[in-house]
Scaffold this active site. Structure first.
Site, PDB file in Angstrom:
ATOM      1  N   CYS A  13       0.830  -1.213   0.000  1.00 25.95           N
ATOM      2  CA  CYS A  13       0.000   0.000   0.000  1.00 25.95           C
ATOM      3  C   CYS A  13       0.861   1.258   0.000  1.00 25.95           C
ATOM      4  O   CYS A  13       1.730   1.445   0.867  1.00 25.95           O
ATOM      5  CB  CYS A  13      -0.898  -0.019   1.238  1.00 25.95           C
ATOM      6  SG  CYS A  13      -1.768   1.515   1.511  1.00 25.95           S
ATOM      7  N   CYS A  16       0.483   3.309   3.238  1.00 23.93           N
ATOM      8  CA  CYS A  16       1.259   2.727   4.341  1.00 23.93           C
ATOM      9  C   CYS A  16       2.730   3.132   4.222  1.00 23.93           C
ATOM     10  O   CYS A  16       3.395   3.397   5.235  1.00 23.93           O
ATOM     11  CB  CYS A  16       1.126   1.209   4.349  1.00 23.93           C
ATOM     12  SG  CYS A  16      -0.436   0.600   5.028  1.00 23.93           S
ATOM     13  N   ASP A  39      -2.089  16.640  -1.221  1.00 25.65           N
ATOM     14  CA  ASP A  39      -2.328  15.774  -2.374  1.00 25.65           C
ATOM     15  C   ASP A  39      -1.342  16.140  -3.484  1.00 25.65           C
ATOM     16  O   ASP A  39      -1.053  17.301  -3.739  1.00 25.65           O
ATOM     17  CB  ASP A  39      -3.772  15.939  -2.857  1.00 25.65           C
ATOM     18  CG  ASP A  39      -4.207  14.809  -3.773  1.00 25.65           C
ATOM     19  OD1 ASP A  39      -5.025  13.985  -3.357  1.00 25.65           O
ATOM     20  OD2 ASP A  39      -3.709  14.748  -4.924  1.00 25.65           O
ATOM     21  N   HIS A  55      -3.736   0.688   8.442  1.00 21.68           N
ATOM     22  CA  HIS A  55      -4.321   0.386   7.135  1.00 21.68           C
ATOM     23  C   HIS A  55      -5.766  -0.062   7.306  1.00 21.68           C
ATOM     24  O   HIS A  55      -6.026  -1.127   7.865  1.00 21.68           O
ATOM     25  CB  HIS A  55      -3.516  -0.692   6.409  1.00 21.68           C
ATOM     26  CG  HIS A  55      -4.058  -0.968   5.036  1.00 21.68           C
ATOM     27  ND1 HIS A  55      -3.646  -0.255   3.925  1.00 21.68           N
ATOM     28  CD2 HIS A  55      -5.004  -1.826   4.600  1.00 21.68           C
ATOM     29  CE1 HIS A  55      -4.312  -0.686   2.865  1.00 21.68           C
ATOM     30  NE2 HIS A  55      -5.140  -1.638   3.252  1.00 21.68           N
ATOM     31  N   ASN A  93     -13.950   9.131  -1.004  1.00 18.95           N
ATOM     32  CA  ASN A  93     -14.331   8.290  -2.135  1.00 18.95           C
ATOM     33  C   ASN A  93     -14.287   6.843  -1.652  1.00 18.95           C
ATOM     34  O   ASN A  93     -13.291   6.420  -1.054  1.00 18.95           O
ATOM     35  CB  ASN A  93     -13.376   8.507  -3.305  1.00 18.95           C
ATOM     36  CG  ASN A  93     -13.500   9.904  -3.889  1.00 18.95           C
ATOM     37  OD1 ASN A  93     -14.581  10.480  -3.900  1.00 18.95           O
ATOM     38  ND2 ASN A  93     -12.396  10.452  -4.361  1.00 18.95           N
ATOM     39  N   GLY A  99     -14.720   6.507  -7.509  1.00 17.04           N
ATOM     40  CA  GLY A  99     -13.487   7.259  -7.740  1.00 17.04           C
ATOM     41  C   GLY A  99     -12.346   6.930  -6.802  1.00 17.04           C
ATOM     42  O   GLY A  99     -11.291   7.566  -6.874  1.00 17.04           O
ATOM     43  N   HIS A 104      -6.427   2.721   0.884  1.00 16.51           N
ATOM     44  CA  HIS A 104      -6.102   2.994   2.291  1.00 16.51           C
ATOM     45  C   HIS A 104      -6.896   4.261   2.589  1.00 16.51           C
ATOM     46  O   HIS A 104      -6.669   5.297   1.930  1.00 16.51           O
ATOM     47  CB  HIS A 104      -4.593   3.201   2.450  1.00 16.51           C
ATOM     48  CG  HIS A 104      -4.139   3.500   3.854  1.00 16.51           C
ATOM     49  ND1 HIS A 104      -3.004   2.921   4.417  1.00 16.51           N
ATOM     50  CD2 HIS A 104      -4.626   4.336   4.807  1.00 16.51           C
ATOM     51  CE1 HIS A 104      -2.822   3.376   5.642  1.00 16.51           C
ATOM     52  NE2 HIS A 104      -3.802   4.251   5.907  1.00 16.51           N
ATOM     53  N   HIS A 106      -8.690   7.574   3.207  1.00 18.95           N
ATOM     54  CA  HIS A 106      -8.189   8.943   3.290  1.00 18.95           C
ATOM     55  C   HIS A 106      -9.351   9.899   3.116  1.00 18.95           C
ATOM     56  O   HIS A 106     -10.210   9.689   2.261  1.00 18.95           O
ATOM     57  CB  HIS A 106      -7.102   9.217   2.237  1.00 18.95           C
ATOM     58  CG  HIS A 106      -7.502   8.805   0.852  1.00 18.95           C
ATOM     59  ND1 HIS A 106      -7.446   7.487   0.456  1.00 18.95           N
ATOM     60  CD2 HIS A 106      -7.977   9.502  -0.186  1.00 18.95           C
ATOM     61  CE1 HIS A 106      -7.870   7.403  -0.804  1.00 18.95           C
ATOM     62  NE2 HIS A 106      -8.211   8.601  -1.216  1.00 18.95           N
ATOM     63  N   HIS A 108     -10.340  13.507   1.871  1.00 15.30           N
ATOM     64  CA  HIS A 108      -9.893  14.682   1.109  1.00 15.30           C
ATOM     65  C   HIS A 108     -10.423  15.925   1.803  1.00 15.30           C
ATOM     66  O   HIS A 108     -11.642  16.065   1.972  1.00 15.30           O
ATOM     67  CB  HIS A 108     -10.471  14.670  -0.303  1.00 15.30           C
ATOM     68  CG  HIS A 108      -9.990  13.575  -1.196  1.00 15.30           C
ATOM     69  ND1 HIS A 108      -9.002  13.768  -2.144  1.00 15.30           N
ATOM     70  CD2 HIS A 108     -10.369  12.283  -1.310  1.00 15.30           C
ATOM     71  CE1 HIS A 108      -8.813  12.637  -2.820  1.00 15.30           C
ATOM     72  NE2 HIS A 108      -9.615  11.714  -2.332  1.00 15.30           N
TER      73      HIS A 108
HETATM   74  P1  5GP Z   1      -8.845   8.700  -4.296  1.00 20.48           P
HETATM   75  O1  5GP Z   1      -9.006   8.812  -5.793  1.00 20.48           O
HETATM   76  O2  5GP Z   1      -8.433   7.296  -3.887  1.00 20.48           O
HETATM   77  O3  5GP Z   1      -9.993   9.221  -3.508  1.00 20.48           O
HETATM   78  O4  5GP Z   1      -7.672   9.669  -3.931  1.00 20.48           O
HETATM   79  C1  5GP Z   1      -6.331   9.340  -4.021  1.00 20.48           C
HETATM   80  C2  5GP Z   1      -5.589  10.645  -4.005  1.00 20.48           C
HETATM   81  O5  5GP Z   1      -4.241  10.372  -3.657  1.00 20.48           O
HETATM   82  C3  5GP Z   1      -5.562  11.365  -5.353  1.00 20.48           C
HETATM   83  O6  5GP Z   1      -6.124  12.664  -5.188  1.00 20.48           O
HETATM   84  C4  5GP Z   1      -4.082  11.406  -5.726  1.00 20.48           C
HETATM   85  O7  5GP Z   1      -3.721  12.630  -6.338  1.00 20.48           O
HETATM   86  C5  5GP Z   1      -3.391  11.215  -4.389  1.00 20.48           C
HETATM   87  N1  5GP Z   1      -2.118  10.522  -4.444  1.00 20.48           N
HETATM   88  C6  5GP Z   1      -1.873   9.338  -5.069  1.00 20.48           C
HETATM   89  N2  5GP Z   1      -0.592   8.967  -4.865  1.00 20.48           N
HETATM   90  C7  5GP Z   1      -0.034   9.940  -4.105  1.00 20.48           C
HETATM   91  C8  5GP Z   1       1.281  10.110  -3.556  1.00 20.48           C
HETATM   92  O8  5GP Z   1       2.192   9.297  -3.730  1.00 20.48           O
HETATM   93  N3  5GP Z   1       1.488  11.232  -2.815  1.00 20.48           N
HETATM   94  C9  5GP Z   1       0.497  12.156  -2.590  1.00 20.48           C
HETATM   95  N4  5GP Z   1       0.820  13.217  -1.833  1.00 20.48           N
HETATM   96  N5  5GP Z   1      -0.743  12.010  -3.076  1.00 20.48           N
HETATM   97  C10 5GP Z   1      -1.003  10.922  -3.829  1.00 20.48           C
HETATM   98 ZN    ZN Z   2      -2.215   1.216   3.716  1.00 16.70          ZN
END
Ligand code: 5GP
Ligand code: ZN
Length: 120
Positions: A13, A16, A39, A55, A93, A99, A104, A106, A108
């Site tokens: 992950c 993680c 982000d 996780h 999401n 989306g 893991h 998170h 936003h």
């Molecule tokens: P999801 O689409 O799963 O709701 O959001 C994942 C978010 O993680 C996306 O907005 C993407 O830009 C961000 N993201 C993905 N990989 C990384 C990373 O390695 N570092 C950072 N800071 N953000 C990441």
């Molecule tokens: Zn994780």
């Protein structure tokens, strides 16, 4: 910190790895339960991800630990106050068709600009 149990970590992950500082991130907050970092591809003037250290796949799983879910929400609020004017949109999401790309959990935190006029 550092004493996250093995079943609280997924070796594949990316978040993680960010929690463990094996991948760098622009951290804006951390405590023993939760971290927050910017982000990589911001979709608002302030776009921070609040991530429990443990996780958990998504907010459905996180809700099994109400205190950790509440901590995640209150850290989101603190980040929005410390780095913005205090108003924010909070998005989890949940599932690929909604989306979610990183499995893991998170939150936003989106703030700044003209969020009030935008559609969801
Ligand atoms: P999801 O689409 O799963 O709701 O959001 C994942 C978010 O993680 C996306 O907005 C993407 O830009 C961000 N993201 C993905 N990989 C990384 C990373 O390695 N570092 C950072 N800071 N953000 C990441
Ligand atoms: Zn994780």
């Amino acid at each position: 910190m550092g004493n996250i149990a093995a079943d609280d970590r997924d070796p594949d992950c990316i978040f993680c790895k960010i929690v463990a500082e094996e991948i760098p991130s622009d951290r804006v907050y951390e405590d023993d339960q939760v971290i927050a970092f910017r982000d990589l591809h911001p979709k608002a003037p302030l776009h921070v991800l609040v991530v429990p250290r443990r996780h958990r796949r998504d907010v459905r799983e996180l809700a099994e630990q109400p205190e950790l879910l509440a901590r995640t929400a209150s850290v989101a609020s603190k980040v929005a106050s410390d780095l913005g004017d205090g108003d924010f949109r909070l998005i989890f999401n949940t599932g690929a068709s909604a989306g979610q790309t990183v499995f893991h959990v998170h939150a936003h935190v989106l703030a700044g600009g003209s969020l009030a006029e935008e559609e969801m």
